[in-house]
Design an enzyme around this catalytic site. Structure first.
Site, PDB file in Angstrom:
ATOM      1  N   ASP A  99      19.262  -2.885  -7.972  1.00 38.74           N
ATOM      2  CA  ASP A  99      20.286  -2.869  -6.913  1.00 38.74           C
ATOM      3  C   ASP A  99      21.598  -3.521  -7.344  1.00 38.74           C
ATOM      4  O   ASP A  99      22.627  -3.291  -6.713  1.00 38.74           O
ATOM      5  CB  ASP A  99      19.782  -3.605  -5.664  1.00 38.74           C
ATOM      6  CG  ASP A  99      18.470  -3.059  -5.150  1.00 38.74           C
ATOM      7  OD1 ASP A  99      18.141  -1.902  -5.462  1.00 38.74           O
ATOM      8  OD2 ASP A  99      17.758  -3.801  -4.440  1.00 38.74           O
TER       9      ASP A  99
ATOM     10  N   ARG B  91      13.245   3.362 -10.603  1.00 40.83           N
ATOM     11  CA  ARG B  91      12.701   2.130 -11.191  1.00 40.83           C
ATOM     12  C   ARG B  91      11.855   2.401 -12.424  1.00 40.83           C
ATOM     13  O   ARG B  91      11.419   1.467 -13.099  1.00 40.83           O
ATOM     14  CB  ARG B  91      11.864   1.385 -10.147  1.00 40.83           C
ATOM     15  CG  ARG B  91      12.635   1.009  -8.902  1.00 40.83           C
ATOM     16  CD  ARG B  91      12.286  -0.359  -8.388  1.00 40.83           C
ATOM     17  NE  ARG B  91      10.878  -0.531  -8.115  1.00 40.83           N
ATOM     18  CZ  ARG B  91      10.378  -0.850  -6.922  1.00 40.83           C
ATOM     19  NH1 ARG B  91      11.187  -1.006  -5.895  1.00 40.83           N
ATOM     20  NH2 ARG B  91       9.096  -1.027  -6.761  1.00 40.83           N
TER      21      ARG B  91
ATOM     22  N   GLY C   4      14.551 -10.716  -8.500  1.00 37.65           N
ATOM     23  CA  GLY C   4      15.764 -10.513  -7.723  1.00 37.65           C
ATOM     24  C   GLY C   4      16.071 -11.716  -6.836  1.00 37.65           C
ATOM     25  O   GLY C   4      15.596 -12.829  -7.114  1.00 37.65           O
TER      26      GLY C   4
ATOM     27  N   GLU D  96      20.522   4.147   0.519  1.00 36.28           N
ATOM     28  CA  GLU D  96      19.511   3.971   1.576  1.00 36.28           C
ATOM     29  C   GLU D  96      19.983   3.013   2.676  1.00 36.28           C
ATOM     30  O   GLU D  96      19.499   3.064   3.804  1.00 36.28           O
ATOM     31  CB  GLU D  96      18.186   3.475   0.984  1.00 36.28           C
ATOM     32  CG  GLU D  96      18.278   2.097   0.336  1.00 36.28           C
ATOM     33  CD  GLU D  96      16.962   1.597  -0.234  1.00 36.28           C
ATOM     34  OE1 GLU D  96      15.942   2.291  -0.162  1.00 36.28           O
ATOM     35  OE2 GLU D  96      16.975   0.475  -0.787  1.00 36.28           O
TER      36      GLU D  96
HETATM   37  O1  F6P Z   1      15.101  -4.163  -4.720  1.00 32.85           O
HETATM   38  C1  F6P Z   1      14.690  -3.081  -5.459  1.00 32.85           C
HETATM   39  C2  F6P Z   1      14.253  -1.977  -4.563  1.00 32.85           C
HETATM   40  O2  F6P Z   1      13.928  -0.910  -5.408  1.00 32.85           O
HETATM   41  C3  F6P Z   1      15.249  -1.568  -3.477  1.00 32.85           C
HETATM   42  O3  F6P Z   1      16.288  -0.766  -3.973  1.00 32.85           O
HETATM   43  C4  F6P Z   1      14.358  -0.891  -2.489  1.00 32.85           C
HETATM   44  O4  F6P Z   1      14.887  -0.937  -1.193  1.00 32.85           O
HETATM   45  C5  F6P Z   1      13.098  -1.692  -2.572  1.00 32.85           C
HETATM   46  O5  F6P Z   1      13.074  -2.308  -3.839  1.00 32.85           O
HETATM   47  C6  F6P Z   1      11.849  -0.862  -2.407  1.00 32.85           C
HETATM   48  O6  F6P Z   1      10.732  -1.682  -2.413  1.00 32.85           O
HETATM   49  P1  F6P Z   1       9.238  -1.109  -2.443  1.00 32.85           P
HETATM   50  O7  F6P Z   1       8.919  -0.784  -3.863  1.00 32.85           O
HETATM   51  O8  F6P Z   1       8.420  -2.235  -1.952  1.00 32.85           O
HETATM   52  O9  F6P Z   1       9.192   0.097  -1.586  1.00 32.85           O
END
Ligand code: F6P
Length: 366
Positions: free
Chosen positions: A147, A293, A122, A242
């Site tokens: 995202d 994810r 990203g 979020e």
């Molecule tokens: O950037 C991808 C993402 O899934 C965001 O949507 C989210 O805020 C973040 O990563 C969450 O990260 P982690 O897996 O470290 O909690």
């Protein structure tokens, strides 16, 4: 033909389609007579090799990428706290601090005979890729994130899968919301951009969609719920990104650690409690979180992943560096990494999807 040694890294949060990109890079490279290697866990495979008894840089042949196109996750592993330019290391006092280990990384890539690097990730990963290219490494970036907040590419892979899954979840929540005459608040990821909430919210006909780009007034959201009650629809679905925040209010941050971006999360519960209080109706919150994810990438995500992977290898073949592969339908093109990371792509307030949502009577709480 000179043999080239390509190294692949996957960084940041995983997204469905990563394995398809890896497979595409490996096969496209091998078909040119080149060698392909995968760096384990972002750059950790090269920066902390002692943690990887099987090797931090692993050879990738046809067998290692067989049958992985449809698999979520990444066969290489990933991390979002392994930026070589601000690597978290424990200080003498036991406190974590950030250290620049990029020169060490560049030297290790050279020692390992790596000619070119393909960085899949990203915005953070693209910034690292850009900085490495300025240090003389031949680098091509491949944009990834559920995202969809990367500028200069129409879409990133992983996003379509996240939107499809969210849409299915809302479809399922409709029946229980209706059966119990409840408000169901659904919180989804997306960081500071509302793409997932907006697209899934419209596709699944949520009644209100709260996104970071449009600060909300909770009373207006409550009014939407109550107007539905008055018209005989005694339940509501409220989609919350979020990164959504109330007018004049703050983001809801779940945590902050050294060496990584702040973590968002929790606004759904706030919206849920406030709506219960204002409307007097029962409400429940569902946080979809990391479910977005996981799982099998949609055919759309698989296809752009495969296209991005092959295009990245073609860029290396052409001698390009410091560029990112980007979708610009109907084609894939290359954009300078410097431009790709300059700004975040958020939802434009006048975009057609917002106008459509408003025309359909969906509230944004404004
Ligand atoms: O950037 C991808 C993402 O899934 C965001 O949507 C989210 O805020 C973040 O990563 C969450 O990260 P982690 O897996 O470290 O909690």
């Amino acid at each position: 033909m000179t043999t080239k040694r390509i190294a692949i890294t996957t960084g940041g949060g995983d997204a469905p389609g990563l394995n398809a990109v890896i497979r595409s890079i490996v096969l496209t490279s091998l078909n040119r007579g080149w060698e392909c290697y995968g760096i384990r866990e972002g750059y950790n495979g090269l920066l902390t090799p002692e943690r990887f008894p099987e090797g931090g840089l692993i050879p990738l042949d046809r067998n290692s990428v067989r049958g992985i196109t449809h698999l979520g996750g990444t066969i290489l592993g990933t991390t979002n706290r392994g930026n070589p330019f601000s690597y978290p290391v424990p200080g003498e006092d036991g406190q974590m601090r950030e250290v620049d280990r990029s020169d060490e990384l560049v030297a290790t890539l050279k020692e390992q005979g790596v000619d070119a690097l393909i960085a899949i990730g990203g915005d953070g990963s693209m910034e690292i890729a850009h900085a490495l290219s300025l240090k003389g490494v031949q680098v091509v970036g491949v944009p990834k994130t559920i995202d969809n907040d990367l500028d200069k590419t129409v879409i990133t892979f992983g996003f379509d899968t996240a939107v499809s899954f969210t849409t299915e979840c809302i479809d399922r929540l409709h029946s229980t919301a209706e059966a119990h005459r409840r408000i169901m608040v659904v919180e989804v990821m997306g960081r500071y951009a509302g793409w997932i909430a907006l697209n899934a919210g419209v596709a699944a006909t949520a009644d209100a969609i709260l996104i970071p780009e449009i600060p909300y007034d909770i009373n207006k959201v409550a009014e939407k719920v109550m107007s539905r009650v008055r018209s005989g629809r005694d339940f509501s679905i409220i989609m919350v990104a979020e990164g959504a925040r109330p007018e004049g209010g703050q983001l809801t941050v779940a945590g902050k650690e050294v060496g990584r971006a702040e973590r968002l999360g929790g606004v759904g519960q706030k919206v849920c409690s406030a709506l219960e209080e204002i409307t007097g109706k029962e409400a429940r919150v569902v946080v979809l979180g990391h479910l977005l994810r996981g799982g099998t990438p949609t055919s759309f995500d698989r296809l752009i992943s495969l296209r991005f992977g092959a295009a990245a290898v073609r860029a290396i073949d052409e001698g390009q560096s410091g560029v990112m592969v980007a979708l610009d339908p109907p084609t894939v093109r290359y954009v300078p990494l410097e431009q790709a990371t300059r700004r975040m792509k958020v939802v434009p307030l006048d975009c057609d999807t917002i106008l459509t949502a408003r025309d359909l009577g969906i509230s944004f709480g404004d």
